[in-house]
Enzyme design. Structure first.
Site, mmCIF file in Angstrom:
data_model
loop_
_atom_site.group_PDB
_atom_site.id
_atom_site.type_symbol
_atom_site.label_atom_id
_atom_site.label_comp_id
_atom_site.label_asym_id
_atom_site.label_seq_id
_atom_site.Cartn_x
_atom_site.Cartn_y
_atom_site.Cartn_z
ATOM 1 N N GLY A 3 29.191 34.446 -8.398
ATOM 2 C CA GLY A 3 27.753 34.201 -8.379
ATOM 3 C C GLY A 3 27.308 33.094 -7.448
ATOM 4 O O GLY A 3 26.220 32.532 -7.632
ATOM 5 N N SER A 4 28.112 32.782 -6.422
ATOM 6 C CA SER A 4 27.670 31.712 -5.502
ATOM 7 C C SER A 4 26.415 32.142 -4.728
ATOM 8 O O SER A 4 25.544 31.312 -4.457
ATOM 9 C CB SER A 4 28.792 31.294 -4.541
ATOM 10 O OG SER A 4 29.096 32.320 -3.643
ATOM 11 N N ASN A 5 26.308 33.417 -4.409
ATOM 12 C CA ASN A 5 25.080 33.891 -3.739
ATOM 13 C C ASN A 5 23.885 33.840 -4.685
ATOM 14 O O ASN A 5 22.788 33.449 -4.281
ATOM 15 C CB ASN A 5 25.267 35.313 -3.205
ATOM 16 C CG ASN A 5 25.980 35.326 -1.875
ATOM 17 O OD1 ASN A 5 25.396 34.993 -0.844
ATOM 18 N ND2 ASN A 5 27.259 35.671 -1.891
ATOM 19 N N ASN B 226 21.442 44.941 -0.996
ATOM 20 C CA ASN B 226 22.820 44.493 -1.263
ATOM 21 C C ASN B 226 23.287 43.629 -0.104
ATOM 22 O O ASN B 226 22.855 43.809 1.034
ATOM 23 C CB ASN B 226 23.723 45.730 -1.378
ATOM 24 C CG ASN B 226 25.179 45.380 -1.625
ATOM 25 O OD1 ASN B 226 25.498 44.545 -2.482
ATOM 26 N ND2 ASN B 226 26.088 46.002 -0.886
ATOM 27 N N HIS C 220 26.837 42.681 1.861
ATOM 28 C CA HIS C 220 28.222 43.153 1.994
ATOM 29 C C HIS C 220 28.949 42.264 3.019
ATOM 30 O O HIS C 220 28.387 41.957 4.078
ATOM 31 C CB HIS C 220 28.244 44.621 2.452
ATOM 32 C CG HIS C 220 29.624 45.181 2.457
ATOM 33 N ND1 HIS C 220 30.249 45.620 1.303
ATOM 34 C CD2 HIS C 220 30.517 45.326 3.452
ATOM 35 C CE1 HIS C 220 31.475 46.028 1.611
ATOM 36 N NE2 HIS C 220 31.666 45.865 2.911
HETATM 37 C C1 GAR Z 1 30.142 38.118 -1.531
HETATM 38 O O1 GAR Z 1 30.937 37.778 -0.420
HETATM 39 C C2 GAR Z 1 29.502 39.479 -1.298
HETATM 40 O O2 GAR Z 1 29.189 39.733 0.034
HETATM 41 C C3 GAR Z 1 30.601 40.382 -1.776
HETATM 42 O O3 GAR Z 1 31.119 39.765 -2.922
HETATM 43 C C4 GAR Z 1 31.004 38.352 -2.761
HETATM 44 C C5 GAR Z 1 30.390 37.785 -4.019
HETATM 45 O O4 GAR Z 1 30.465 36.392 -4.054
HETATM 46 N N1 GAR Z 1 30.106 41.692 -2.067
HETATM 47 C C6 GAR Z 1 30.824 42.785 -1.919
HETATM 48 O O5 GAR Z 1 31.975 42.768 -1.536
HETATM 49 C C7 GAR Z 1 30.099 44.079 -2.263
HETATM 50 N N2 GAR Z 1 30.840 45.220 -1.827
HETATM 51 P P1 GAR Z 1 29.623 35.566 -5.094
HETATM 52 O O6 GAR Z 1 29.847 36.211 -6.478
HETATM 53 O O7 GAR Z 1 30.184 34.189 -5.060
HETATM 54 O O8 GAR Z 1 28.182 35.625 -4.682
#
Ligand code: GAR
Length: 188
Positions: A12-14, A102, A104
């Site tokens: 969940g950093s994003n 989304n 990616h």
């Molecule tokens: C992020 O790098 C996102 O781009 C990727 O998962 C990570 C989640 O990080 N998404 C995918 O790979 C989708 N296919 P986060 O939980 O720290 O935000």
């Protein structure tokens, strides 16, 4: 005030970055974070940030209209998938045309599709000896990672880079660009 819902499956950093960005701006409110993983770190982050977060299972998400009904009540301007790993049901998408996006961690159409997430993407990029990679922000449709592209940003991949090195570069790009792209979508 524009209204956001964020779906996340893991760290969940994003999600946290988006919440912090819009709390400072004050023009957008993250109303609800939703996760398919009751042990996801995103739930701890939301608790600290005082943002409502709920977990749901497959039945609530894709076999009944429980999650859809939560979304209908919120009436979000945008639904953001930020590290969300389940396929988004078409019947939910149909209620929110062009309102589900989304992020990616590759330059789609490269390294997309089922099973291509997180470190699996970065390992594939390193194994293929790519000289660049990046991030893609796109609309979500019924196929994994195939909706119309909104934004891409690139970074170099050095011959000496490991998958972890690439992950750090991607994380930096995501932190820098994602909130700005969301802000632009909401205000244009
Ligand atoms: C992020 O790098 C996102 O781009 C990727 O998962 C990570 C989640 O990080 N998404 C995918 O790979 C989708 N296919 P986060 O939980 O720290 O935000």
């Amino acid at each position: 005030m524009k209204r956001l819902v964020i779906f996340a499956s893991g760290s969940g950093s994003n999600a946290e970055n988006l919440i912090n960005f819009f709390q400072k701006r004050g023009n957008v409110s993250v109303i609800q974070v939703l996760t398919n993983n009751p042990r996801a770190k995103v739930l701890d982050r939301c608790k600290k940030l005082k943002i409502s977060a709920l977990s749901f299972n497959k039945i609530a998400f894709s076999e009944t209209e429980d999650v859809l009904n939560i979304l209908k009540t919120i009436e979000p301007d945008l639904i953001i998938l930020a590290g969300f790993l389940w396929k988004f049901p078409e019947f939910i998408l149909n209620h929110f045309p062009n309102r589900v996006i989304n992020i990616h961690p590759s330059l789609l159409p490269k390294y997309g599709g089922k099973g291509m997430y997180g470190k699996h993407v970065h390992e594939a990029v390193v194994n293929k000896k790519e000289s660049e990679t990046g991030i893609t922000i796109h609309y979500v449709n019924a196929q994994y990672d195939e909706g119309a592209i909104i934004f891409q940003a690139k970074c170099a991949v050095l011959a000496s880079d490991s998958a972890e090195d690439v992950a750090k570069k991607i994380h930096k790009l995501e932190m820098e660009h994602f909130p700005i792209v969301v802000d632009r979508l909401l205000t244009s």
